[in-house]
Design an enzyme around this catalytic site. Structure first.
Site, PDB file in Angstrom:
ATOM      1  CG  HIS A 220      -2.015  -0.832   1.214  1.00  0.00           C
ATOM      2  ND1 HIS A 220      -1.941  -2.207   1.480  1.00  0.00           N
ATOM      3  CD2 HIS A 220      -3.509  -0.626   0.731  1.00  0.00           C
ATOM      4  CE1 HIS A 220      -3.164  -2.796   1.156  1.00  0.00           C
ATOM      5  NE2 HIS A 220      -4.041  -1.825   0.914  1.00  0.00           N
TER       6      HIS A 220
ATOM      7  CE  LYS B 109      -3.941  -0.522   4.955  1.00  0.00           C
ATOM      8  NZ  LYS B 109      -5.123   0.252   5.248  1.00  0.00           N
TER       9      LYS B 109
HETATM   10  N1  LIG Z   1     -12.820  -0.801   3.176  1.00  0.00           N
HETATM   11  C1  LIG Z   1     -12.382  -0.387   1.964  1.00  0.00           C
HETATM   12  O1  LIG Z   1     -12.549  -0.717   0.956  1.00  0.00           O
HETATM   13  C2  LIG Z   1     -11.239   0.685   2.082  1.00  0.00           C
HETATM   14  C3  LIG Z   1     -10.766   0.990   3.276  1.00  0.00           C
HETATM   15  N2  LIG Z   1      -9.891   1.969   3.387  1.00  0.00           N
HETATM   16  C4  LIG Z   1      -9.500   2.646   4.815  1.00  0.00           C
HETATM   17  O2  LIG Z   1     -10.387   3.839   4.949  1.00  0.00           O
HETATM   18  C5  LIG Z   1      -9.791   4.560   5.852  1.00  0.00           C
HETATM   19  C6  LIG Z   1      -9.258   5.894   5.315  1.00  0.00           C
HETATM   20  O3  LIG Z   1      -8.700   5.815   4.137  1.00  0.00           O
HETATM   21  P1  LIG Z   1      -8.178   7.292   3.295  1.00  0.00           P
HETATM   22  O4  LIG Z   1      -9.400   7.924   2.805  1.00  0.00           O
HETATM   23  O5  LIG Z   1      -7.278   6.617   2.061  1.00  0.00           O
HETATM   24  O6  LIG Z   1      -7.444   7.966   4.270  1.00  0.00           O
HETATM   25  P2  LIG Z   1      -7.024   9.569   4.238  1.00  0.00           P
HETATM   26  O7  LIG Z   1      -5.869   9.848   5.485  1.00  0.00           O
HETATM   27  O8  LIG Z   1      -6.979   9.964   2.860  1.00  0.00           O
HETATM   28  O9  LIG Z   1      -8.568  10.162   4.849  1.00  0.00           O
HETATM   29  C7  LIG Z   1      -9.080   9.949   5.979  1.00  0.00           C
HETATM   30  C8  LIG Z   1      -9.766  11.398   6.369  1.00  0.00           C
HETATM   31  O10 LIG Z   1     -10.307  11.474   7.973  1.00  0.00           O
HETATM   32  C9  LIG Z   1      -9.941  12.470   8.633  1.00  0.00           C
HETATM   33  N3  LIG Z   1     -10.283  12.547   9.919  1.00  0.00           N
HETATM   34  C10 LIG Z   1      -9.275  11.951  10.857  1.00  0.00           C
HETATM   35  N4  LIG Z   1      -9.965  12.002  12.085  1.00  0.00           N
HETATM   36  C11 LIG Z   1     -11.172  12.226  12.119  1.00  0.00           C
HETATM   37  C12 LIG Z   1     -12.284  12.479  12.569  1.00  0.00           C
HETATM   38  N5  LIG Z   1     -12.108  12.207  14.014  1.00  0.00           N
HETATM   39  N6  LIG Z   1     -13.340  12.665  12.120  1.00  0.00           N
HETATM   40  C13 LIG Z   1     -13.511  12.990  10.977  1.00  0.00           C
HETATM   41  N7  LIG Z   1     -12.530  12.882  10.193  1.00  0.00           N
HETATM   42  C14 LIG Z   1     -11.365  12.576  10.467  1.00  0.00           C
HETATM   43  C15 LIG Z   1      -8.474  12.814   8.109  1.00  0.00           C
HETATM   44  O11 LIG Z   1      -8.357  14.136   8.328  1.00  0.00           O
HETATM   45  P3  LIG Z   1      -6.707  14.605   8.354  1.00  0.00           P
HETATM   46  O12 LIG Z   1      -6.138  14.159   7.049  1.00  0.00           O
HETATM   47  O13 LIG Z   1      -6.723  15.994   8.616  1.00  0.00           O
HETATM   48  O14 LIG Z   1      -6.036  13.773   9.543  1.00  0.00           O
HETATM   49  C16 LIG Z   1      -8.745  12.626   6.404  1.00  0.00           C
HETATM   50  O15 LIG Z   1      -9.208  13.604   5.775  1.00  0.00           O
HETATM   51  C17 LIG Z   1      -8.354   4.036   6.284  1.00  0.00           C
HETATM   52  O16 LIG Z   1      -8.649   3.154   7.426  1.00  0.00           O
HETATM   53  C18 LIG Z   1      -8.244   2.871   5.142  1.00  0.00           C
HETATM   54  O17 LIG Z   1      -7.743   1.782   5.594  1.00  0.00           O
HETATM   55  C19 LIG Z   1      -9.520   2.802   2.442  1.00  0.00           C
HETATM   56  C20 LIG Z   1      -9.754   2.467   1.203  1.00  0.00           C
HETATM   57  C21 LIG Z   1     -10.663   1.346   0.857  1.00  0.00           C
HETATM   58  O1  LIG Z   2      -5.649   2.268   3.390  1.00  0.00           O
HETATM   59  C1  LIG Z   2      -5.774   1.869   2.098  1.00  0.00           C
HETATM   60  O2  LIG Z   2      -5.652   2.497   1.190  1.00  0.00           O
HETATM   61  C2  LIG Z   2      -6.616   0.865   1.931  1.00  0.00           C
HETATM   62  N1  LIG Z   2      -7.185  -0.075   2.915  1.00  0.00           N
HETATM   63  C3  LIG Z   2      -7.953  -1.169   2.879  1.00  0.00           C
HETATM   64  C4  LIG Z   2      -7.310  -2.110   3.778  1.00  0.00           C
HETATM   65  O3  LIG Z   2      -6.669  -1.976   4.925  1.00  0.00           O
HETATM   66  O4  LIG Z   2      -7.438  -3.507   3.373  1.00  0.00           O
HETATM   67  C5  LIG Z   2      -8.453  -1.460   1.601  1.00  0.00           C
HETATM   68  C6  LIG Z   2      -7.663  -1.235   0.336  1.00  0.00           C
HETATM   69  O5  LIG Z   2      -6.650  -2.142   0.532  1.00  0.00           O
HETATM   70  C7  LIG Z   2      -7.199   0.161   0.625  1.00  0.00           C
END
Ligand SMILES: NC(=O)C1=CN([C@@H]2O[C@H](COP(=O)(O)OP(=O)(O)OC[C@H]3O[C@@H](n4cnc5c(N)ncnc54)[C@H](OP(=O)(O)O)[C@@H]3O)[C@@H](O)[C@H]2O)C=CC1
Ligand SMILES: O=C(O)C1=N[C@H](C(=O)O)C[C@H](O)C1
Length: 237
Positions: A134, A138
């Site tokens: 990743h 992450k």
């Molecule tokens: N299940 C799935 O299919 C997938 C899961 N994921 C997961 O999703 C999560 C987010 O991924 P991603 O979008 O790439 O991460 P990012 O870091 O790009 O986005 C997360 C966002 O959440 C914000 N944030 C942090 N704390 C809070 C809070 N208490 N309340 C509201 N917002 C908050 C962050 O702000 P700031 O940047 O200012 O800290 C940031 O803008 C991760 O856990 C990832 O592993 C990702 C892709 C696919």
């Molecule tokens: O953090 C990510 O970007 C992603 N998180 C998810 C995971 O932890 O499996 C899904 C995807 O792989 C992207």
């Protein structure tokens, strides 16, 4: 539908774009800088919340949404030590949908992984390990997807009964090697290797659209529902 987004990072922005294309309204956006706006009052009139934040904030976000009586779809990974507490709120009538990975391709890959582990049960010359790659931002490792894949192997293979991050020397442990590199959206490799050959299956996400599309489908599925749901309920796999 009126959707609230909690987390407006890489995933939040993809989800916004797909939600608007599908005719939904993004009625509230909560990010790190306006966390205080996540209140029961501000969630009034919201049909569903989509939550993609980080391992430390997810659980508290779910609780606020449950208090407001709004169903939650979450893809945040790394919070599963709190899963039992979330499930017990679902037994009390709250609605929650979680997937470690919302993409159709990965959910097909989950099934393929289980079938391959079953097939390999009869061939002890093969051992298995996993690699996940990743982007460097992450926060959690191994990835949530890697943990679901490991579960699929452990439940379907008689020799493997636990996983370990890093390389293992014990036959009963499955190795998961987590690598962080550039902007990689998410790659998972499962390799079954013997002394003479190897069989590898791979899922490689080209971008985040598949994850985001699945999360919006899950959000469309949730209004009016209570209980704990996952991709099996949505995809009928
Ligand atoms: N299940 C799935 O299919 C997938 C899961 N994921 C997961 O999703 C999560 C987010 O991924 P991603 O979008 O790439 O991460 P990012 O870091 O790009 O986005 C997360 C966002 O959440 C914000 N944030 C942090 N704390 C809070 C809070 N208490 N309340 C509201 N917002 C908050 C962050 O702000 P700031 O940047 O200012 O800290 C940031 O803008 C991760 O856990 C990832 O592993 C990702 C892709 C696919
Ligand atoms: O953090 C990510 O970007 C992603 N998180 C998810 C995971 O932890 O499996 C899904 C995807 O792989 C992207």
């Amino acid at each position: 539908m009126k959707i609230a987004l909690i987390g407006y990072g890489k995933m939040g922005k993809e989800i916004e774009s797909i939600s608007l294309d599908r005719g939904h309204e993004i009625a509230l956006i909560i990010d790190q800088n306006n966390q205080a706006d996540l209140t029961v009052d501000n969630l009034k009139g919201i049909d569903v919340v989509i939550e993609f934040t980080n391992p430390d904030s997810a659980y508290q976000n779910y609780m606020t949404c449950f208090d407001a009586g709004v169903p939650v779809v979450s893809g945040t990974t790394g919070w599963l030590d709190q899963l039992d507490r979330v499930k017990s709120r679902c037994e009390d009538g709250k609605g929650f949908f979680y997937a470690s990975n919302f993409s159709l391709g990965v959910n097909l890959f989950f099934e393929l992984n289980k079938k391959l582990a079953q097939l390999m049960s009869g061939f002890d010359q093969y051992d298995v390990d996993m690699e996940e790659i990743h982007h460097i931002h992450k926060l959690d490792s191994p990835s949530g997807t890697a943990l679901t894949l490991a579960e699929g192997v452990l439940e379907n293979h008689p020799v493997k009964n636990s996983w370990i991050e890093g390389l293992s020397t014990k036959a009963s442990e499955m190795s998961i090697v987590a690598k962080r590199h550039g902007a990689v959206p998410g790659t998972h490799n499962i390799t079954w290797h013997s002394e003479v050959d190897e069989i590898q299956i791979q899922h490689q996400a080209y971008n985040r659209k598949g994850f985001a599309f699945g999360a919006v489908l899950a959000a469309e599925f949730m209004p009016g529902k209570s209980g704990y749901f996952g991709m099996k309920d949505l995809l009928k796999l």
